[in-house]
Each structure stands twice: as structure tokens, then as C-alpha cells.
Write a protein that holds these residues in place. Sequence first.
Motif, PDB file in Angstrom:
ATOM      1  N   GLN A  73       0.808  -1.215   0.000  1.00  0.00           N
ATOM      2  CA  GLN A  73       0.000   0.000   0.000  1.00  0.00           C
ATOM      3  C   GLN A  73       0.843   1.267   0.000  1.00  0.00           C
ATOM      4  O   GLN A  73       0.412   2.307  -0.498  1.00  0.00           O
ATOM      5  CB  GLN A  73      -0.920   0.007   1.234  1.00  0.00           C
ATOM      6  CG  GLN A  73      -1.890  -1.164   1.295  1.00  0.00           C
ATOM      7  CD  GLN A  73      -2.595  -1.236   2.629  1.00  0.00           C
ATOM      8  OE1 GLN A  73      -3.178  -0.265   3.104  1.00  0.00           O
ATOM      9  NE2 GLN A  73      -2.557  -2.415   3.255  1.00  0.00           N
ATOM     10  N   THR A  74       2.036   1.203   0.591  1.00  0.00           N
ATOM     11  CA  THR A  74       2.898   2.376   0.695  1.00  0.00           C
ATOM     12  C   THR A  74       3.970   2.402  -0.397  1.00  0.00           C
ATOM     13  O   THR A  74       4.803   3.298  -0.414  1.00  0.00           O
ATOM     14  CB  THR A  74       3.595   2.399   2.066  1.00  0.00           C
ATOM     15  OG1 THR A  74       4.458   1.255   2.156  1.00  0.00           O
ATOM     16  CG2 THR A  74       2.589   2.375   3.201  1.00  0.00           C
TER      17      THR A  74
ATOM     18  N   GLY B  74      -2.058   0.044   6.027  1.00  0.00           N
ATOM     19  CA  GLY B  74      -0.650  -0.055   5.658  1.00  0.00           C
ATOM     20  C   GLY B  74      -0.043  -1.420   5.837  1.00  0.00           C
ATOM     21  O   GLY B  74       1.086  -1.660   5.395  1.00  0.00           O
TER      22      GLY B  74
ATOM     23  N   ASP C 208       0.232  -5.061   4.675  1.00  0.00           N
ATOM     24  CA  ASP C 208      -0.071  -5.653   3.366  1.00  0.00           C
ATOM     25  C   ASP C 208      -0.370  -7.134   3.403  1.00  0.00           C
ATOM     26  O   ASP C 208      -0.973  -7.659   2.455  1.00  0.00           O
ATOM     27  CB  ASP C 208       1.105  -5.406   2.412  1.00  0.00           C
ATOM     28  CG  ASP C 208       1.362  -3.930   2.223  1.00  0.00           C
ATOM     29  OD1 ASP C 208       0.453  -3.231   1.743  1.00  0.00           O
ATOM     30  OD2 ASP C 208       2.461  -3.466   2.591  1.00  0.00           O
TER      31      ASP C 208
ATOM     32  N   VAL D 216       4.388   1.267  10.081  1.00  0.00           N
ATOM     33  CA  VAL D 216       3.808   1.738   8.821  1.00  0.00           C
ATOM     34  C   VAL D 216       4.284   3.159   8.520  1.00  0.00           C
ATOM     35  O   VAL D 216       4.642   3.491   7.376  1.00  0.00           O
ATOM     36  CB  VAL D 216       2.270   1.693   8.878  1.00  0.00           C
ATOM     37  CG1 VAL D 216       1.667   2.392   7.657  1.00  0.00           C
ATOM     38  CG2 VAL D 216       1.788   0.252   8.944  1.00  0.00           C
ATOM     39  N   GLU D 217       4.324   3.994   9.532  1.00  0.00           N
ATOM     40  CA  GLU D 217       4.771   5.376   9.341  1.00  0.00           C
ATOM     41  C   GLU D 217       6.208   5.422   8.844  1.00  0.00           C
ATOM     42  O   GLU D 217       6.552   6.203   7.953  1.00  0.00           O
ATOM     43  CB  GLU D 217       4.635   6.160  10.647  1.00  0.00           C
ATOM     44  CG  GLU D 217       5.016   7.622  10.513  1.00  0.00           C
ATOM     45  CD  GLU D 217       4.870   8.381  11.823  1.00  0.00           C
ATOM     46  OE1 GLU D 217       5.255   9.571  11.856  1.00  0.00           O
ATOM     47  OE2 GLU D 217       4.394   7.785  12.817  1.00  0.00           O
TER      48      GLU D 217
ATOM     49  N   ALA E 290       6.378   4.294   5.140  1.00  0.00           N
ATOM     50  CA  ALA E 290       5.731   5.207   4.196  1.00  0.00           C
ATOM     51  C   ALA E 290       6.528   6.482   3.952  1.00  0.00           C
ATOM     52  O   ALA E 290       6.206   7.251   3.053  1.00  0.00           O
ATOM     53  CB  ALA E 290       4.340   5.568   4.716  1.00  0.00           C
ATOM     54  N   ARG E 291       7.577   6.722   4.732  1.00  0.00           N
ATOM     55  CA  ARG E 291       8.337   7.973   4.583  1.00  0.00           C
ATOM     56  C   ARG E 291       9.040   8.038   3.241  1.00  0.00           C
ATOM     57  O   ARG E 291       9.514   7.039   2.737  1.00  0.00           O
ATOM     58  CB  ARG E 291       9.361   8.092   5.702  1.00  0.00           C
ATOM     59  CG  ARG E 291       8.746   8.438   7.050  1.00  0.00           C
ATOM     60  CD  ARG E 291       9.786   8.417   8.138  1.00  0.00           C
ATOM     61  NE  ARG E 291       9.194   8.593   9.448  1.00  0.00           N
ATOM     62  CZ  ARG E 291       9.785   8.336  10.602  1.00  0.00           C
ATOM     63  NH1 ARG E 291      11.023   7.893  10.592  1.00  0.00           N
ATOM     64  NH2 ARG E 291       9.176   8.524  11.748  1.00  0.00           N
TER      65      ARG E 291
END
Length: 298
Positions: free
Chosen positions: A40-41, A84, A86, A293-294, A297-298
Motif C-alpha cells: 500500500q505504501t 498499511g 499488506d 507503517v509510518e 511510508a516515509r
Amino acid sequence: MSARVTDAAVADLVDARVRDPDRIARLARGRRRPEGLTGQTGRLLLVAADHPARGALRAGDEPLAMGDRARLLDRIVRALDRPGVDGFLGTADLVDDLLLLGALEGKVVLGSMNRGGLAGTSFEIDDRFTGYEAAAIDRAGLQGGKMLLRIDPTDPATVRTMEACARAVDDLAAHGLAAMVEPFISHRDDRGRVRNDLTTEAVVRAASVAAGLGGTSARTWLKLPVVDDMESVLAATTLPVVLLGGEVSADQGAQFAAWSKALTSPQVRGMVVGRSLLYPPDGDVEAAVDATVEMIAR
């Protein structure tokens, strides 16, 4: 999908296995599947729980933490429910449970293949394929298979595991499926316990051996531990790499900082994390997942 697994839900799982065991295959065939492995990211985040099938049940200070199936399933389902995340990596028993719980719709699912090297045994390095085979992964509609390769220079059983892993890489590729190889240089300590060498030199060597398994590397990914000099590790291969979450750390902040640094490399295509997310020191599964997740996603 319920975000919690209750005692009643576990009773329903047992009842379904008794009354309609073919339901698992029907659910597998009808499952909505992902289109690829990008996540997703843009990077893949998988929750892993293949430890119990190898007899490795400890998480943190709890020697039997993963031995409570209801508790384990509850934590997996809660993790899979977070934005986030998967997918899942595990053995058939857990994949089947999660299919019955409706927790794998649209998720990337990798089947764990060699679980024969039971933790703490004299034959631990002879890690035979007692879990999924490529054909079973294909029938179940999973996206690939994962294998563990521990290379002990003093144990002749190593070469049998290497050969089996090479065949599995080829079999998965023939079915159009991903092969995720988790390699280590290992040795036994003075008490006979298998320990993985996490020096940079050892991880580079293990990654180099794993990348060369089989007749094609087109669908091979490497699952590698985070060590101090990840730049040298990642320079050892052109294969996509996912980071291994590793053991539960008492210093979760330091662990997350190491992950975050490694994730800055474009070669790192995601993470596969088990106990660190499912059994965080503070018990907050959702917070541990969201923080990971954070980072990704960066």
C-alpha cells in the motif's frame, strides 16, 4: 473481518474444521488477491508468525507466548486490520485459521516452507521442508514461499538444506511465485545452541550465497537482519530486500531507529516483522504496527 478473536471465534474455527474441512480450500480459491508485491505504501509490510511450527514460542520474557493460539490469532488479526499492513507470512495451520476468520482478503500471503529444523534440537541445521511446497502454495492462491537457510560451516547438514532451498526457488519460479530466502551464517555456542552471526561480514556472505540459489533469481527476494553496516550488506546484492524484524527488544525506540535508518535505502522494499509487532514490550499491538507503517511510508 472482526478486529478481535474471541473464545467463541476459536470454537467456531474448531467446529468448521470438523464439520466442513473443505471450506478452507473454497475460501482460498475465492479469496480476493493482491495485484503485486509493492504494498500500500510502495513497500511491503508483512506480519510473520511461522515461529510456532519450529517450536520457537518465546516472545520477550514469555517462554510460551506464541503457544496460546487464541491470543496469537487475536494479535495477528488486529495487526492485519491496521492501514498499511499488506499481508501475512506463516504456516498452513495459521493461514487456514486466518482464511476461516476472513482476515486475508486482498492480502499478500507467503507460505512458510521449511520448518523441520526445530529449535533446540540436534538436527536444527538440517532444516527440511515440512511445511508448504510450491505446488501447495500455488493451489492455495498464495503469492510466494519463504525459506530459512542457516549455514553452519561445521555442520554437514547445511548442504542438504541448501539443496532443498535451491529446488524450492526453482519450483516457486516455475509456478510464477516469489521466493523469499532468509539466510544466516550460524554456529553452535558452548551449550550447543544455534546462534546466528550478525556481523556485517557474515550477513554479506549469507546474502551472497542465498542470492545464487537455483537456476533463476528472477523471483527471489532476500529477508535480511538489520545490522550496523547495512550499506555494505545491501551492496552485496541486486535482489530486492525486506528487513527482518527480529526478536522483541526491550528498547523499542532503538530498534525502530535502526529500522528507520535501513529503510532509507531504495533497495529495501519492505519489512517482515513478527514478534516485535505482535508482542511489543508495552502490549500495544496497534501502536507498534502504526509506528512501523509510518516509517515505511516515509
